[in-house]
Design a protein around this motif. Sequence first.
Motif: not given
Length: 195
Positions: A132-161
């Motif tokens: 996939l070659n995605s280069t996202i290295t830093i994720l900022y989440l603002y004004n989020s409520q009750n988020i589940v941090l899992d692989t359905s949100f942070l897909n391992p291919s998209v957020f590999k780096k």
Amino acid sequence: NLSAFMHLFTNLNCYAFVEFRNLNNIELDLFHETYTSFDQIYLINSDFRFTIDQKTVKYCADIKNNFNISTLFQIPLYPNKFFYLLRCCFPLILCPLIFHRANLEYFLIYDLIETFYKTNLIKFSNETYDDLNSTITILYLYNSQNIVLDTSFLNPSVFKKLKKINSKGSFSTISIELFTELKYLYEISFETKHF
């Protein structure tokens, strides 16, 4: 014409940001030319819904036949590589291929929520792609409520780096599998009032 407008900034040789507002959908192959003069892209008050040839992308199979498309996420961003999602809606499960060759460093998402009265979350299909070659290295989440941090949100291919997650909001759960799937992730920071 949006393409001509963006090409104008490329010819000016200056850094600028571009804002897209109130989009009902995003045509995946709209950005087939190379633009080099943006350092930030904002997507505001829009549906995070993608189309190919005016047909909604619902499954990865819809994209696989058009794997060489150029998406909004492939626009070269210099020097900062910021991509903002502000007050966007996420009506469909996303295919990771939308982020193929995503040229982002900082991905900033505002207003994600999962409560009994409202849900507005990014969810990915469970497909993964080694190339996939995605280069996202830093994720900022603002004004989020009750988020589940899992692989359905942070897909391992998209957020590999992905290396860091910074949150100004609350998590309901952080999945342990994130740390096995996202091998570069070494920091998750959030405000103490949400601890």
